[in-house]
Motif scaffolding. Structure first.
Motif, PDB file in Angstrom:
ATOM      1  N   THR A  60       0.856  -1.273  -0.090  1.00  0.00           N
ATOM      2  CA  THR A  60      -0.049   0.058   0.118  1.00  0.00           C
ATOM      3  C   THR A  60       0.926   1.276   0.163  1.00  0.00           C
ATOM      4  OG1 THR A  60      -1.808  -1.216   1.243  1.00  0.00           O
ATOM      5  CG2 THR A  60      -1.732   1.218   1.260  1.00  0.00           C
ATOM      6  N   LYS A  61       2.061   1.152   0.721  1.00  0.00           N
ATOM      7  CA  LYS A  61       2.776   2.388   0.503  1.00  0.00           C
ATOM      8  C   LYS A  61       3.683   2.731  -0.567  1.00  0.00           C
ATOM      9  CE  LYS A  61       4.333   2.331   5.646  1.00  0.00           C
ATOM     10  NZ  LYS A  61       5.514   1.797   6.707  1.00  0.00           N
ATOM     11  N   GLU A  62       4.028   1.555  -1.031  1.00  0.00           N
ATOM     12  CA  GLU A  62       4.575   1.398  -2.291  1.00  0.00           C
ATOM     13  C   GLU A  62       3.827   2.169  -3.555  1.00  0.00           C
ATOM     14  OE1 GLU A  62       6.850  -1.613  -5.344  1.00  0.00           O
ATOM     15  OE2 GLU A  62       6.127  -2.281  -3.679  1.00  0.00           O
ATOM     16  N   GLN A  63       2.421   1.449  -3.377  1.00  0.00           N
ATOM     17  CA  GLN A  63       1.556   2.192  -4.293  1.00  0.00           C
ATOM     18  C   GLN A  63       1.234   3.464  -4.116  1.00  0.00           C
ATOM     19  OE1 GLN A  63      -1.852  -0.456  -4.082  1.00  0.00           O
ATOM     20  NE2 GLN A  63      -0.954  -2.100  -5.190  1.00  0.00           N
ATOM     21  N   ALA A  64       1.388   4.008  -2.973  1.00  0.00           N
ATOM     22  CA  ALA A  64       1.061   5.388  -2.630  1.00  0.00           C
ATOM     23  C   ALA A  64       2.339   6.382  -3.045  1.00  0.00           C
ATOM     24  CB  ALA A  64       0.760   5.743  -1.205  1.00  0.00           C
ATOM     25  N   TYR A  65       3.510   5.665  -2.893  1.00  0.00           N
ATOM     26  CA  TYR A  65       4.780   6.413  -3.417  1.00  0.00           C
ATOM     27  C   TYR A  65       4.666   6.395  -4.787  1.00  0.00           C
ATOM     28  CZ  TYR A  65       6.801   5.903   1.268  1.00  0.00           C
ATOM     29  OH  TYR A  65       7.084   5.922   2.732  1.00  0.00           O
ATOM     30  N   GLU A 149      15.724  27.627 -23.407  1.00  0.00           N
ATOM     31  CA  GLU A 149      15.146  26.664 -23.412  1.00  0.00           C
ATOM     32  C   GLU A 149      15.637  25.370 -22.627  1.00  0.00           C
ATOM     33  OE1 GLU A 149      13.269  23.406 -26.646  1.00  0.00           O
ATOM     34  OE2 GLU A 149      14.556  25.027 -27.531  1.00  0.00           O
ATOM     35  N   VAL A 150      16.998  25.250 -22.733  1.00  0.00           N
ATOM     36  CA  VAL A 150      17.659  24.061 -21.950  1.00  0.00           C
ATOM     37  C   VAL A 150      17.559  24.437 -20.465  1.00  0.00           C
ATOM     38  CG1 VAL A 150      19.965  23.354 -21.365  1.00  0.00           C
ATOM     39  CG2 VAL A 150      19.332  23.399 -23.898  1.00  0.00           C
ATOM     40  N   ALA A 151      17.851  25.733 -20.098  1.00  0.00           N
ATOM     41  CA  ALA A 151      17.700  26.145 -18.773  1.00  0.00           C
ATOM     42  C   ALA A 151      16.316  25.883 -18.323  1.00  0.00           C
ATOM     43  CB  ALA A 151      18.170  27.628 -18.390  1.00  0.00           C
ATOM     44  N   ASP A 152      15.192  26.390 -19.137  1.00  0.00           N
ATOM     45  CA  ASP A 152      13.814  25.873 -18.380  1.00  0.00           C
ATOM     46  C   ASP A 152      13.659  24.377 -18.300  1.00  0.00           C
ATOM     47  OD1 ASP A 152      13.522  28.603 -18.481  1.00  0.00           O
ATOM     48  OD2 ASP A 152      12.299  28.985 -20.587  1.00  0.00           O
ATOM     49  N   GLN A 153      14.144  23.680 -19.391  1.00  0.00           N
ATOM     50  CA  GLN A 153      13.702  22.313 -19.193  1.00  0.00           C
ATOM     51  C   GLN A 153      14.403  21.649 -18.102  1.00  0.00           C
ATOM     52  OE1 GLN A 153      14.294  20.354 -22.816  1.00  0.00           O
ATOM     53  NE2 GLN A 153      12.534  21.232 -23.935  1.00  0.00           N
ATOM     54  N   ALA A 154      15.749  22.234 -17.824  1.00  0.00           N
ATOM     55  CA  ALA A 154      16.522  21.698 -16.734  1.00  0.00           C
ATOM     56  C   ALA A 154      15.700  21.971 -15.279  1.00  0.00           C
ATOM     57  CB  ALA A 154      18.012  22.135 -16.847  1.00  0.00           C
ATOM     58  N   ARG A 155      15.278  23.320 -15.282  1.00  0.00           N
ATOM     59  CA  ARG A 155      14.691  23.525 -14.052  1.00  0.00           C
ATOM     60  C   ARG A 155      13.240  22.755 -13.921  1.00  0.00           C
ATOM     61  NH1 ARG A 155      10.331  26.720 -12.872  1.00  0.00           N
ATOM     62  NH2 ARG A 155      10.272  27.679 -10.814  1.00  0.00           N
ATOM     63  N   ALA A 156      12.738  22.534 -15.056  1.00  0.00           N
ATOM     64  CA  ALA A 156      11.533  21.625 -14.733  1.00  0.00           C
ATOM     65  C   ALA A 156      11.694  20.304 -14.428  1.00  0.00           C
ATOM     66  CB  ALA A 156      10.912  21.887 -16.167  1.00  0.00           C
ATOM     67  N   ARG A 157      12.933  19.742 -14.940  1.00  0.00           N
ATOM     68  CA  ARG A 157      13.286  18.393 -14.391  1.00  0.00           C
ATOM     69  C   ARG A 157      13.611  18.275 -13.038  1.00  0.00           C
ATOM     70  NH1 ARG A 157      14.533  18.293 -20.108  1.00  0.00           N
ATOM     71  NH2 ARG A 157      13.563  16.397 -21.057  1.00  0.00           N
ATOM     72  N   GLY A 158      14.602  19.263 -12.570  1.00  0.00           N
ATOM     73  CA  GLY A 158      14.993  19.453 -11.357  1.00  0.00           C
ATOM     74  C   GLY A 158      13.786  19.747 -10.256  1.00  0.00           C
ATOM     75  N   LEU A 159      12.637  20.385 -10.693  1.00  0.00           N
ATOM     76  CA  LEU A 159      11.577  20.610  -9.675  1.00  0.00           C
ATOM     77  C   LEU A 159      10.852  19.239  -9.730  1.00  0.00           C
ATOM     78  CD1 LEU A 159      10.207  24.177 -10.948  1.00  0.00           C
ATOM     79  CD2 LEU A 159      11.327  23.383  -8.819  1.00  0.00           C
ATOM     80  N   THR A 160      10.782  18.694 -10.709  1.00  0.00           N
ATOM     81  CA  THR A 160      10.116  17.130 -10.849  1.00  0.00           C
ATOM     82  C   THR A 160      10.696  16.109 -10.078  1.00  0.00           C
ATOM     83  OG1 THR A 160       9.461  17.383 -13.198  1.00  0.00           O
ATOM     84  CG2 THR A 160       9.166  15.304 -12.365  1.00  0.00           C
ATOM     85  N   CYS A 161      11.969  16.255 -10.091  1.00  0.00           N
ATOM     86  CA  CYS A 161      12.881  15.254  -9.154  1.00  0.00           C
ATOM     87  C   CYS A 161      12.529  15.660  -7.887  1.00  0.00           C
ATOM     88  CB  CYS A 161      14.364  15.483  -9.516  1.00  0.00           C
ATOM     89  SG  CYS A 161      15.475  14.354  -8.787  1.00  0.00           S
ATOM     90  N   GLU A 162      12.691  16.879  -7.417  1.00  0.00           N
ATOM     91  CA  GLU A 162      12.449  17.582  -5.991  1.00  0.00           C
ATOM     92  C   GLU A 162      11.218  17.147  -5.398  1.00  0.00           C
ATOM     93  OE1 GLU A 162      12.861  21.674  -5.436  1.00  0.00           O
ATOM     94  OE2 GLU A 162      15.150  21.533  -6.159  1.00  0.00           O
ATOM     95  N   SER A 163       9.903  17.102  -6.366  1.00  0.00           N
ATOM     96  CA  SER A 163       8.774  16.740  -5.910  1.00  0.00           C
ATOM     97  C   SER A 163       8.707  15.298  -5.916  1.00  0.00           C
ATOM     98  CB  SER A 163       8.019  17.101  -7.187  1.00  0.00           C
ATOM     99  OG  SER A 163       6.631  16.793  -6.899  1.00  0.00           O
ATOM    100  N   ALA A 164       9.204  14.108  -6.642  1.00  0.00           N
ATOM    101  CA  ALA A 164       9.367  12.946  -6.418  1.00  0.00           C
ATOM    102  C   ALA A 164       9.936  12.514  -5.153  1.00  0.00           C
ATOM    103  CB  ALA A 164       9.958  12.342  -7.791  1.00  0.00           C
ATOM    104  N   TYR A 165      10.939  13.161  -5.084  1.00  0.00           N
ATOM    105  CA  TYR A 165      11.827  13.020  -3.713  1.00  0.00           C
ATOM    106  C   TYR A 165      10.925  13.325  -2.632  1.00  0.00           C
ATOM    107  CZ  TYR A 165      15.377  12.925  -0.064  1.00  0.00           C
ATOM    108  OH  TYR A 165      16.026  12.777   0.926  1.00  0.00           O
TER     109      TYR A 165
END
Length: 170
Positions: A60-65, A149-165
């Motif tokens: 259940t925890k794994e599915q929530a994660y 464009e590269v900076a915007d995408q890198a920022r978006a990927r970093g925010l995604t990583c932070e959010s997942a963590y």
């Protein structure tokens, strides 16, 4: 032989008593073994139930994660898509800027051809500098757009990583 006849009942009684004691001992051992086997089986059943309950909780925890990570990835992809769309829009507006720079350079080149001889040399030099500056402006604008464009995408990927963590550590 008569002594054997007298001792035989005692020997038989002793054998019967020994047999009874051995039977009682064997019965006690088998009862004790059965009791221990029942206790071990009950313990094994409790362990299996606890293991199944723990696995269910962990799944259940794994599915929530996983759901949190999937949401973070979807949100991040939306941000990346928005950054890509913004880059396309910026490129479209940059085309106008580059066109204006080319128009100015062309106007200077045209004015050079229609000028008098005194200012012809100065006009020719100014036209060359204007063309060179227009080219530099176009290249700088193109490179700045690419880096943005590269900076915007890198920022978006970093925010995604932070959010997942963050979803994993809650």
């Amino acid at each position: 032989m008569s002594i054997w006849l007298r001792i035989l009942p005692y020997i038989a009684a002793l054998a019967l008593v020994a047999g009874a004691l051995f039977g009682a001992y064997h019965h006690g051992v088998s009862v004790t073994d059965a009791t221990w086997q029942a206790q071990w089986a009950a313990r094994d059943t409790r362990d299996a139930d606890a293991r199944a309950a723990n696995e269910a909780v962990e799944r259940t925890k794994e599915q929530a994660y996983q759901q949190s990570i999937n949401k973070a990835v979807q949100d991040g992809q939306r941000i990346i898509d928005q950054a890509t769309a913004d880059a396309v829009t910026a490129r479209a507006s940059a085309v106008g800027l580059r066109g204006a720079a080319d128009a100015i350079a062309a106007r200077l080149a045209a004015s050079e051809a229609s000028g008098n001889s005194c200012t012809a040399a100065a006009s020719k030099a100014a036209a060359r500098y204007a063309a060179m500056l227009a080219d530099v402006l176009k290249r700088v604008d193109q490179r700045a757009g690419d880096l943005a464009e590269v900076a915007d995408q890198a920022r978006a990927r970093g925010l995604t990583c932070e959010s997942a963590y963050g979803a994993m550590t809650k």
